[in-house]
Design a protein around this motif. Structure first.
Motif, PDB file in Angstrom:
ATOM      1  N   PRO A   1       0.822  -1.212   0.000  1.00  0.00           N
ATOM      2  CA  PRO A   1       0.000   0.000   0.000  1.00  0.00           C
ATOM      3  C   PRO A   1       0.853   1.256   0.000  1.00  0.00           C
ATOM      4  CG  PRO A   1       0.021  -1.007   2.174  1.00  0.00           C
ATOM      5  CD  PRO A   1       0.746  -1.954   1.269  1.00  0.00           C
ATOM      6  N   THR A   2       0.261   2.363  -0.415  1.00  0.00           N
ATOM      7  CA  THR A   2       1.021   3.603  -0.564  1.00  0.00           C
ATOM      8  C   THR A   2       1.528   4.135   0.774  1.00  0.00           C
ATOM      9  OG1 THR A   2      -1.079   4.829  -0.523  1.00  0.00           O
ATOM     10  CG2 THR A   2      -0.160   4.275  -2.678  1.00  0.00           C
ATOM     11  N   PHE A   3       0.769   3.913   1.850  1.00  0.00           N
ATOM     12  CA  PHE A   3       1.247   4.438   3.125  1.00  0.00           C
ATOM     13  C   PHE A   3       2.488   3.686   3.605  1.00  0.00           C
ATOM     14  CE2 PHE A   3      -1.875   1.185   4.333  1.00  0.00           C
ATOM     15  CZ  PHE A   3      -1.176   0.458   5.291  1.00  0.00           C
ATOM     16  N   PHE A   4       2.590   2.394   3.280  1.00  0.00           N
ATOM     17  CA  PHE A   4       3.775   1.629   3.665  1.00  0.00           C
ATOM     18  C   PHE A   4       4.979   2.029   2.807  1.00  0.00           C
ATOM     19  CE2 PHE A   4       6.486  -2.177   3.300  1.00  0.00           C
ATOM     20  CZ  PHE A   4       6.779  -2.385   4.646  1.00  0.00           C
TER      21      PHE A   4
ATOM     22  N   VAL B   1       6.272   5.485   3.869  1.00  0.00           N
ATOM     23  CA  VAL B   1       7.088   5.454   5.090  1.00  0.00           C
ATOM     24  C   VAL B   1       8.479   4.908   4.795  1.00  0.00           C
ATOM     25  CG1 VAL B   1       7.295   4.419   7.376  1.00  0.00           C
ATOM     26  CG2 VAL B   1       5.096   5.309   6.623  1.00  0.00           C
ATOM     27  N   LEU B   2       8.570   3.864   3.956  1.00  0.00           N
ATOM     28  CA  LEU B   2       9.884   3.329   3.581  1.00  0.00           C
ATOM     29  C   LEU B   2      10.728   4.377   2.860  1.00  0.00           C
ATOM     30  CD1 LEU B   2       9.127  -0.300   2.297  1.00  0.00           C
ATOM     31  CD2 LEU B   2      10.112   0.387   4.474  1.00  0.00           C
ATOM     32  N   PHE B   3      10.109   5.114   1.952  1.00  0.00           N
ATOM     33  CA  PHE B   3      10.834   6.162   1.240  1.00  0.00           C
ATOM     34  C   PHE B   3      11.337   7.233   2.211  1.00  0.00           C
ATOM     35  CE2 PHE B   3      10.128   6.119  -3.544  1.00  0.00           C
ATOM     36  CZ  PHE B   3       9.978   4.744  -3.587  1.00  0.00           C
ATOM     37  N   ILE B   4      10.500   7.617   3.160  1.00  0.00           N
ATOM     38  CA  ILE B   4      10.899   8.639   4.128  1.00  0.00           C
ATOM     39  C   ILE B   4      12.067   8.144   4.975  1.00  0.00           C
ATOM     40  CG2 ILE B   4      10.154   9.862   6.213  1.00  0.00           C
ATOM     41  CD1 ILE B   4       7.395  10.096   4.950  1.00  0.00           C
ATOM     42  N   LEU B   5      11.993   6.891   5.439  1.00  0.00           N
ATOM     43  CA  LEU B   5      13.067   6.337   6.268  1.00  0.00           C
ATOM     44  C   LEU B   5      14.386   6.266   5.506  1.00  0.00           C
ATOM     45  CD1 LEU B   5      11.211   3.421   8.115  1.00  0.00           C
ATOM     46  CD2 LEU B   5      12.003   5.569   9.101  1.00  0.00           C
ATOM     47  N   PHE B   6      14.316   5.905   4.226  1.00  0.00           N
ATOM     48  CA  PHE B   6      15.552   5.694   3.468  1.00  0.00           C
ATOM     49  C   PHE B   6      16.101   6.997   2.891  1.00  0.00           C
ATOM     50  CE2 PHE B   6      17.912   4.365  -0.375  1.00  0.00           C
ATOM     51  CZ  PHE B   6      18.862   3.566   0.234  1.00  0.00           C
ATOM     52  N   PHE B   7      15.278   7.720   2.122  1.00  0.00           N
ATOM     53  CA  PHE B   7      15.770   8.885   1.391  1.00  0.00           C
ATOM     54  C   PHE B   7      15.831  10.156   2.243  1.00  0.00           C
ATOM     55  CE2 PHE B   7      14.113   6.211  -2.082  1.00  0.00           C
ATOM     56  CZ  PHE B   7      15.246   6.158  -2.879  1.00  0.00           C
TER      57      PHE B   7
ATOM     58  N   VAL C   1       9.336  14.524  -5.534  1.00  0.00           N
ATOM     59  CA  VAL C   1       9.828  13.238  -6.046  1.00  0.00           C
ATOM     60  C   VAL C   1       9.191  12.074  -5.310  1.00  0.00           C
ATOM     61  CG1 VAL C   1      11.853  11.740  -6.150  1.00  0.00           C
ATOM     62  CG2 VAL C   1      12.012  14.095  -6.938  1.00  0.00           C
ATOM     63  N   MET C   2       9.231  12.072  -3.990  1.00  0.00           N
ATOM     64  CA  MET C   2       8.757  10.904  -3.234  1.00  0.00           C
ATOM     65  C   MET C   2       7.253  10.666  -3.359  1.00  0.00           C
ATOM     66  SD  MET C   2      11.083  10.372   0.179  1.00  0.00           S
ATOM     67  CE  MET C   2      10.678  11.921   0.966  1.00  0.00           C
ATOM     68  N   PRO C   3       6.392  11.681  -3.147  1.00  0.00           N
ATOM     69  CA  PRO C   3       4.955  11.386  -3.310  1.00  0.00           C
ATOM     70  C   PRO C   3       4.575  10.973  -4.721  1.00  0.00           C
ATOM     71  CG  PRO C   3       5.325  13.741  -2.961  1.00  0.00           C
ATOM     72  CD  PRO C   3       6.602  13.045  -2.640  1.00  0.00           C
ATOM     73  N   VAL C   4       5.200  11.584  -5.732  1.00  0.00           N
ATOM     74  CA  VAL C   4       4.901  11.209  -7.115  1.00  0.00           C
ATOM     75  C   VAL C   4       5.342   9.770  -7.382  1.00  0.00           C
ATOM     76  CG1 VAL C   4       5.542  11.642  -9.516  1.00  0.00           C
ATOM     77  CG2 VAL C   4       4.919  13.545  -8.046  1.00  0.00           C
ATOM     78  N   THR C   5       6.532   9.397  -6.906  1.00  0.00           N
ATOM     79  CA  THR C   5       7.042   8.043  -7.131  1.00  0.00           C
ATOM     80  C   THR C   5       6.202   7.003  -6.401  1.00  0.00           C
ATOM     81  OG1 THR C   5       9.272   8.975  -7.306  1.00  0.00           O
ATOM     82  CG2 THR C   5       9.093   6.596  -7.014  1.00  0.00           C
ATOM     83  N   VAL C   6       5.781   7.310  -5.180  1.00  0.00           N
ATOM     84  CA  VAL C   6       4.962   6.363  -4.410  1.00  0.00           C
ATOM     85  C   VAL C   6       3.657   6.075  -5.137  1.00  0.00           C
ATOM     86  CG1 VAL C   6       3.593   6.136  -2.308  1.00  0.00           C
ATOM     87  CG2 VAL C   6       5.970   6.877  -2.167  1.00  0.00           C
ATOM     88  N   LEU C   7       2.984   7.114  -5.598  1.00  0.00           N
ATOM     89  CA  LEU C   7       1.727   6.912  -6.323  1.00  0.00           C
ATOM     90  C   LEU C   7       1.962   6.233  -7.669  1.00  0.00           C
ATOM     91  CD1 LEU C   7      -0.125  10.298  -5.635  1.00  0.00           C
ATOM     92  CD2 LEU C   7      -0.792   8.041  -4.826  1.00  0.00           C
ATOM     93  N   ALA C   8       3.045   6.610  -8.365  1.00  0.00           N
ATOM     94  CA  ALA C   8       3.308   6.052  -9.683  1.00  0.00           C
ATOM     95  C   ALA C   8       3.631   4.568  -9.609  1.00  0.00           C
ATOM     96  CB  ALA C   8       4.455   6.807 -10.353  1.00  0.00           C
ATOM     97  N   LEU C   9       4.381   4.147  -8.601  1.00  0.00           N
ATOM     98  CA  LEU C   9       4.722   2.731  -8.474  1.00  0.00           C
ATOM     99  C   LEU C   9       3.479   1.875  -8.288  1.00  0.00           C
ATOM    100  CD1 LEU C   9       7.925   2.812  -6.213  1.00  0.00           C
ATOM    101  CD2 LEU C   9       7.787   2.227  -8.632  1.00  0.00           C
ATOM    102  N   PHE C  10       2.568   2.342  -7.446  1.00  0.00           N
ATOM    103  CA  PHE C  10       1.348   1.576  -7.194  1.00  0.00           C
ATOM    104  C   PHE C  10       0.478   1.500  -8.447  1.00  0.00           C
ATOM    105  CE2 PHE C  10      -3.020   1.121  -5.618  1.00  0.00           C
ATOM    106  CZ  PHE C  10      -2.881  -0.007  -4.836  1.00  0.00           C
ATOM    107  N   GLN C  11       0.364   2.623  -9.173  1.00  0.00           N
ATOM    108  CA  GLN C  11      -0.460   2.633 -10.378  1.00  0.00           C
ATOM    109  C   GLN C  11       0.196   1.853 -11.515  1.00  0.00           C
ATOM    110  OE1 GLN C  11      -3.562   3.881 -10.621  1.00  0.00           O
ATOM    111  NE2 GLN C  11      -3.384   4.284  -8.421  1.00  0.00           N
ATOM    112  N   ALA C  12       1.515   1.994 -11.660  1.00  0.00           N
ATOM    113  CA  ALA C  12       2.214   1.311 -12.753  1.00  0.00           C
ATOM    114  C   ALA C  12       2.176  -0.201 -12.584  1.00  0.00           C
ATOM    115  CB  ALA C  12       3.662   1.794 -12.823  1.00  0.00           C
ATOM    116  N   ALA C  13       2.172  -0.679 -11.351  1.00  0.00           N
ATOM    117  CA  ALA C  13       2.169  -2.125 -11.115  1.00  0.00           C
ATOM    118  C   ALA C  13       0.905  -2.769 -11.680  1.00  0.00           C
ATOM    119  CB  ALA C  13       2.291  -2.405  -9.620  1.00  0.00           C
TER     120      ALA C  13
END
Length: 241
Positions: A66-69, A72-78, A109-121
């Protein structure tokens, strides 16, 4: 009407938040299409190859998280571990010129990538399935027997016809993306329509809730109309005359 909390007209509140939401949603959907379309087509052209297996694995992982998970991973890492990107969206950037664009890009970058990954999958799997259905049809075999190059057969005859059900999926997903962005906007503190709706629900601000819900309903109608227009462009047999 006007907001019970801020005493500002509801349309003014929505217009203040709408540009930010459109930028995030538009860029994420554009990125999802740019990734899912070529990957899905290549996976269908070479089914059950290593590329297809790797792409399908990443698609299943991206669709399962899910996007919220993921956010959070993106925030912790980047943001926390590497310190590269800000995790709080700021609309009051003091910089100007290229510096303003760079700061705005970093926080988007991060919010766009999070949403794009979920939609692209999910979109990639749908493109793959649609292309597999079309690539086995007789007219594709006929086009190949005429001596057309393989890339011309794929682009002109396969992809164009396979895009018709994909357009339907994208049109139905777009309003859902606006709704799904509510969670992402809360994670990254984006001042968009999603955070406006959450604030209105928490404060029992009924006029704002009704207005945002009406906007989502208009989006459903608008994107279905866009899909109908695109149908006629993709398939000349479809006429609205």
């Amino acid at each position: 009407g006007f907001s019970f909390v801020s005493r500002i007209n509801v349309d003014q509140l929505i217009l203040q938040r709408l540009p930010t939401t459109i930028v995030v949603i538009g860029l994420s959907q554009l990125l999802a299409i740019l990734v899912a379309l070529p990957v899905g087509v290549l996976a269908a052209v070479k089914p059950y190859s290593w590329f297809d297996r790797i792409a399908s694995t990443f698609a299943f992982v991206g669709f399962s998280l899910p996007t919220f998970f993921t956010g959070v991973l993106f925030i912790l890492f980047f943001s926390i571990h590497l310190g590269w990107l800000p995790f709080v969206y700021r609309s009051d950037i003091a910089a100007t010129g290229w510096q303003f664009l760079w700061e705005h890009f970093k926080q988007t970058v991060m919010p766009v990538t999070v949403l794009a990954l979920f939609q692209a999958a999910s979109l990639m799997r749908y493109v793959r399935s649609a292309v597999l259905d079309v690539i086995r049809l007789d007219y594709v075999t006929t086009a190949r027997s005429k001596g057309l190059a393989e890339h011309k057969v794929i682009v002109r005859h396969v992809v164009r016809n396979a895009l018709i059900p994909v357009v339907t999926l994208v049109a139905l997903q777009m309003p859902a993306v606006f709704g799904g962005a509510i969670v992402t906007e809360q994670i990254f503190r984006i001042p968009g329509i999603g955070s406006l709706l959450i604030d209105a629900i928490m404060r029992n601000d009924t006029p704002v809730i009704m207005a945002v819900t009406f906007v989502f309903a208009c989006l459903v109608i608008f994107f279905n109309l866009v899909a109908d227009i695109v149908y006629g462009w993709l398939d000349p047999r479809i006429s609205y005359g």
